[in-house]
Design a protein around this motif. Structure first.
Motif, short mmCIF file in Angstrom:
data_model
loop_
_atom_site.label_atom_id
_atom_site.label_comp_id
_atom_site.label_asym_id
_atom_site.label_seq_id
_atom_site.Cartn_x
_atom_site.Cartn_y
_atom_site.Cartn_z
N LEU A 9 0.83 -1.20 0.00
CA LEU A 9 0.00 0.00 0.00
C LEU A 9 0.87 1.24 0.00
O LEU A 9 2.02 1.21 0.43
CB LEU A 9 -0.88 0.02 1.25
N SER A 10 0.30 2.36 -0.44
CA SER A 10 0.99 3.63 -0.31
C SER A 10 1.01 4.02 1.17
O SER A 10 0.29 3.44 1.99
CB SER A 10 0.28 4.72 -1.13
N VAL A 11 1.79 5.01 1.50
CA VAL A 11 1.88 5.46 2.89
C VAL A 11 0.52 5.92 3.38
O VAL A 11 0.10 5.56 4.49
CB VAL A 11 2.94 6.58 3.03
N ARG A 12 -0.19 6.67 2.59
CA ARG A 12 -1.52 7.16 3.01
C ARG A 12 -2.52 6.01 3.16
O ARG A 12 -3.29 5.97 4.12
CB ARG A 12 -2.05 8.19 2.03
N GLU A 13 -2.52 5.08 2.21
CA GLU A 13 -3.41 3.92 2.31
C GLU A 13 -3.09 3.08 3.54
O GLU A 13 -3.99 2.60 4.23
CB GLU A 13 -3.28 3.05 1.06
N LEU A 14 -1.82 2.92 3.80
CA LEU A 14 -1.39 2.15 4.97
C LEU A 14 -1.83 2.84 6.26
O LEU A 14 -2.28 2.18 7.20
CB LEU A 14 0.12 1.98 4.95
N GLY A 15 -1.74 4.16 6.29
CA GLY A 15 -2.19 4.91 7.46
C GLY A 15 -3.67 4.70 7.74
O GLY A 15 -4.08 4.49 8.88
N VAL A 16 -4.47 4.75 6.69
CA VAL A 16 -5.92 4.51 6.84
C VAL A 16 -6.16 3.10 7.34
O VAL A 16 -6.98 2.86 8.23
CB VAL A 16 -6.65 4.78 5.50
N ALA A 17 -5.44 2.14 6.79
CA ALA A 17 -5.65 0.72 7.13
C ALA A 17 -5.31 0.41 8.58
O ALA A 17 -5.96 -0.45 9.19
CB ALA A 17 -4.82 -0.17 6.20
N VAL A 18 -4.31 1.09 9.15
CA VAL A 18 -3.92 0.79 10.53
C VAL A 18 -4.36 1.85 11.53
O VAL A 18 -4.07 1.74 12.71
CB VAL A 18 -2.39 0.54 10.66
N GLY A 19 -5.04 2.89 11.05
CA GLY A 19 -5.59 3.89 11.96
C GLY A 19 -4.63 4.99 12.36
O GLY A 19 -4.75 5.54 13.46
N LEU A 20 -3.68 5.33 11.49
CA LEU A 20 -2.77 6.43 11.76
C LEU A 20 -3.14 7.60 10.85
O LEU A 20 -3.32 7.41 9.65
CB LEU A 20 -1.31 6.02 11.50
N ARG A 21 -3.24 8.79 11.41
CA ARG A 21 -3.65 9.95 10.63
C ARG A 21 -2.49 10.61 9.90
O ARG A 21 -2.65 11.15 8.83
CB ARG A 21 -4.31 10.99 11.52
N SER A 22 -1.33 10.57 10.50
CA SER A 22 -0.19 11.28 9.94
C SER A 22 0.68 10.37 9.08
O SER A 22 1.13 9.32 9.54
CB SER A 22 0.66 11.85 11.08
N PRO A 23 0.94 10.77 7.83
CA PRO A 23 1.85 9.98 7.01
C PRO A 23 3.25 9.87 7.63
O PRO A 23 3.92 8.86 7.47
CB PRO A 23 1.91 10.74 5.68
N ALA A 24 3.65 10.88 8.37
CA ALA A 24 4.97 10.85 9.03
C ALA A 24 5.03 9.73 10.06
O ALA A 24 6.07 9.08 10.21
CB ALA A 24 5.27 12.19 9.69
N SER A 25 3.95 9.46 10.76
CA SER A 25 3.97 8.38 11.75
C SER A 25 4.01 7.02 11.05
O SER A 25 4.62 6.08 11.55
CB SER A 25 2.77 8.48 12.70
N VAL A 26 3.38 6.91 9.88
CA VAL A 26 3.46 5.67 9.11
C VAL A 26 4.90 5.44 8.66
O VAL A 26 5.44 4.34 8.79
CB VAL A 26 2.51 5.72 7.89
N VAL A 27 5.53 6.49 8.13
CA VAL A 27 6.92 6.39 7.68
C VAL A 27 7.83 6.02 8.85
O VAL A 27 8.76 5.23 8.69
CB VAL A 27 7.37 7.70 7.00
N TYR A 28 7.57 6.56 10.02
CA TYR A 28 8.35 6.23 11.21
C TYR A 28 8.34 4.72 11.46
O TYR A 28 9.39 4.11 11.68
CB TYR A 28 7.79 6.99 12.42
N HIS A 29 7.16 4.12 11.41
CA HIS A 29 7.04 2.67 11.64
C HIS A 29 7.70 1.89 10.50
O HIS A 29 8.35 0.87 10.74
CB HIS A 29 5.58 2.27 11.81
N LEU A 30 7.52 2.35 9.27
CA LEU A 30 8.15 1.68 8.13
C LEU A 30 9.67 1.72 8.24
O LEU A 30 10.34 0.73 7.96
CB LEU A 30 7.69 2.32 6.82
N GLN A 31 10.22 2.85 8.65
CA GLN A 31 11.67 2.97 8.81
C GLN A 31 12.18 2.04 9.91
O GLN A 31 13.23 1.42 9.76
CB GLN A 31 12.07 4.41 9.09
#
Length: 74
Positions: free
Chosen positions: A30-52
């Motif tokens: 998924l894209s970062v935004r799609e992944l955020g929606v799927a796991v309940g994170l609003r900020s793309p930066a927080s998704v990237v943090y977990h991905l990193q």
């Protein structure tokens, strides 16, 4: 030792699960935004943090510049 932790956080497990499901269904993560929606994170930066964190731990390997080109490490 590869530095991979024995246990991931709940959120990291959710991210990995969504990536795994997306790769099986669509052939890519998924894209970062799609992944955020799927796991309940609003900020793309927080998704990237977990991905990193997952990439550093060896659970994910990024093939290109974008996160939707990542794959699960073996």
């Amino acid at each position: 030792m590869n530095g991979r932790p024995e246990h991931f956080t709940v959120r990291e497990e959710q991210v990995l699960s969504q990536i795994r499901r997306s790769i099986l269904d669509r052939g890519e993560a998924l894209s970062v935004r799609e992944l955020g929606v799927a796991v309940g994170l609003r900020s793309p930066a927080s998704v990237v943090y977990h991905l990193q964190n997952l990439e550093r731990s060896g659970a994910l390997v990024r093939d290109g510049r974008n996160w939707n080109t990542c794959r699960l490490a073996r």
